[in-house]
Design a protein around this motif. Sequence first.
Motif, PDB file in Angstrom:
ATOM      1  N   TYR A   1      -5.666   6.739   2.763  1.00  0.00           N
ATOM      2  CA  TYR A   1      -5.278   5.321   2.700  1.00  0.00           C
ATOM      3  C   TYR A   1      -4.420   4.892   3.886  1.00  0.00           C
ATOM      4  O   TYR A   1      -3.838   3.813   3.889  1.00  0.00           O
TER       5      TYR A   1
ATOM      6  N   SER B   1      -6.182   3.505  -7.771  1.00  0.00           N
ATOM      7  CA  SER B   1      -7.261   2.538  -8.010  1.00  0.00           C
ATOM      8  C   SER B   1      -6.726   1.114  -8.128  1.00  0.00           C
ATOM      9  O   SER B   1      -7.486   0.140  -8.067  1.00  0.00           O
TER      10      SER B   1
ATOM     11  N   SER C   1      -6.553  -2.309  -4.904  1.00  0.00           N
ATOM     12  CA  SER C   1      -7.290  -3.566  -4.695  1.00  0.00           C
ATOM     13  C   SER C   1      -6.554  -4.737  -5.333  1.00  0.00           C
ATOM     14  O   SER C   1      -6.511  -5.837  -4.777  1.00  0.00           O
TER      15      SER C   1
ATOM     16  N   ARG D   1       0.844  -1.204   0.000  1.00  0.00           N
ATOM     17  CA  ARG D   1       0.000   0.000   0.000  1.00  0.00           C
ATOM     18  C   ARG D   1       0.880   1.255   0.000  1.00  0.00           C
ATOM     19  O   ARG D   1       0.587   2.221  -0.698  1.00  0.00           O
TER      20      ARG D   1
ATOM     21  N   ARG E   1      -3.590  -5.634  -3.084  1.00  0.00           N
ATOM     22  CA  ARG E   1      -3.999  -6.375  -1.886  1.00  0.00           C
ATOM     23  C   ARG E   1      -4.293  -7.840  -2.211  1.00  0.00           C
ATOM     24  O   ARG E   1      -3.844  -8.747  -1.498  1.00  0.00           O
ATOM     25  N   LYS E   2      -5.059  -8.061  -3.279  1.00  0.00           N
ATOM     26  CA  LYS E   2      -5.372  -9.446  -3.669  1.00  0.00           C
ATOM     27  C   LYS E   2      -4.103 -10.213  -3.997  1.00  0.00           C
ATOM     28  O   LYS E   2      -3.931 -11.365  -3.595  1.00  0.00           O
TER      29      LYS E   2
END
Length: 408
Positions: A376, A225, A228, A59, A231-232
Amino acid sequence: MIKNFFKNIGPGPLVAAAFIGPGTVTLCTIAGANFGYALLWAMVLSIVATIVLQEMAARLGVISQKGLSQVIREEIRNPLLRNFAIILVISAIVVGNAAYEAGNISGGVLGLQTLLGNTYVDILGFRLEIMALLIGLCAFILLYIGNYKILERVLVGLVIFMSLAFVTTAIITKPNIVEVFKGAFIPSTPSESILTVIGLIGTTVVPYNLFLHASLAKTKWKQKSDLSFARKDTIIAVILGGLVSMCIIISASAIQDQSINNATDLAKGLEPLFGSYAKYFLSIGLFAAGITSAITAPLAAAFVASGCLGWEYNLKSTKFRVVWIFILALGVIFASVGFKSIEVIKFAQVANGLLLPVIAGFLLWVMNKTEVLGKYKNSLIQNILGFVVVLIAIFLGVKGIMSVFNMI
């Protein structure tokens, strides 16, 4: 949808490749051979702790578009503290990875030797290991090309290859599924197992992966954007990496033998019980573990040096290449002649023992800075989980340093 998913697989498998090196394979082998399924819970704990920290690192990379070492240099305002942090980081990561690189290459060689036998040659009075030179050459070519996409695809392919090898080995041994789940979710510490538990967690939650992940995440993803996907990618890769380590423990549990000290012993021990296929799969897995770590360790060191010293983040820059070439060359030389500097490796262990809680704590601090991450930044749950992991890191660091000096 599937095409989009594979397109966004990236740094996660590279991080998994980095922590499943020959050292992890050896430790998991010893854990399984000595304690059966009893220490599988330590790997489950490691998976959770690694996901918590690696998600923060990813992140940070995606949102700030900076590497962790660069953030350390910029966010620590006190010159004395900043210089101390930079020296500690460079000592632990650059010197440490140089010390471990010989082990990474030697691990890959061991996997091949189990299949092909010894491949030594005598040149000018020196006995050289040809396979070490070949592994070093492969790593050199991939890193020198300096193309992230090529590097990513090769490493993802090797990780899949390695995963299939170790999972197949575990399946061949026909494990007791009930006992496996019991070992994974009911913690127990058999007599004399505490150092092995610390080792299992310590080889999975490693400091240099935090630097590697942040740098690779900002290289892979440029938009907020994309978080995600990051993270996955992190969660899936770390879970699969942890499962691979668990499969090695499960495979070794098939042989309750105190004389099993490494994956080569395990490969030989599995052959009479389960046929030659088990030996082949395990040896291929060890080779893949060695070569992936032999690539990621110099890469991580180069990213760290670049961030700490304010160099350009470019895989093709001269300074970047000098760092990874230096580390790779040392590893190849030491692995080729069979030399291992115990004192250097001990220094690396002490430095990493100090570094993990420091970097985990710093990462937690940075992840709460609005000026770095904006909206964030960490949530309350992420902070609580992070704080628990920092406490674990402190415990591991103290125990690791004490074990190096034979105090426990």
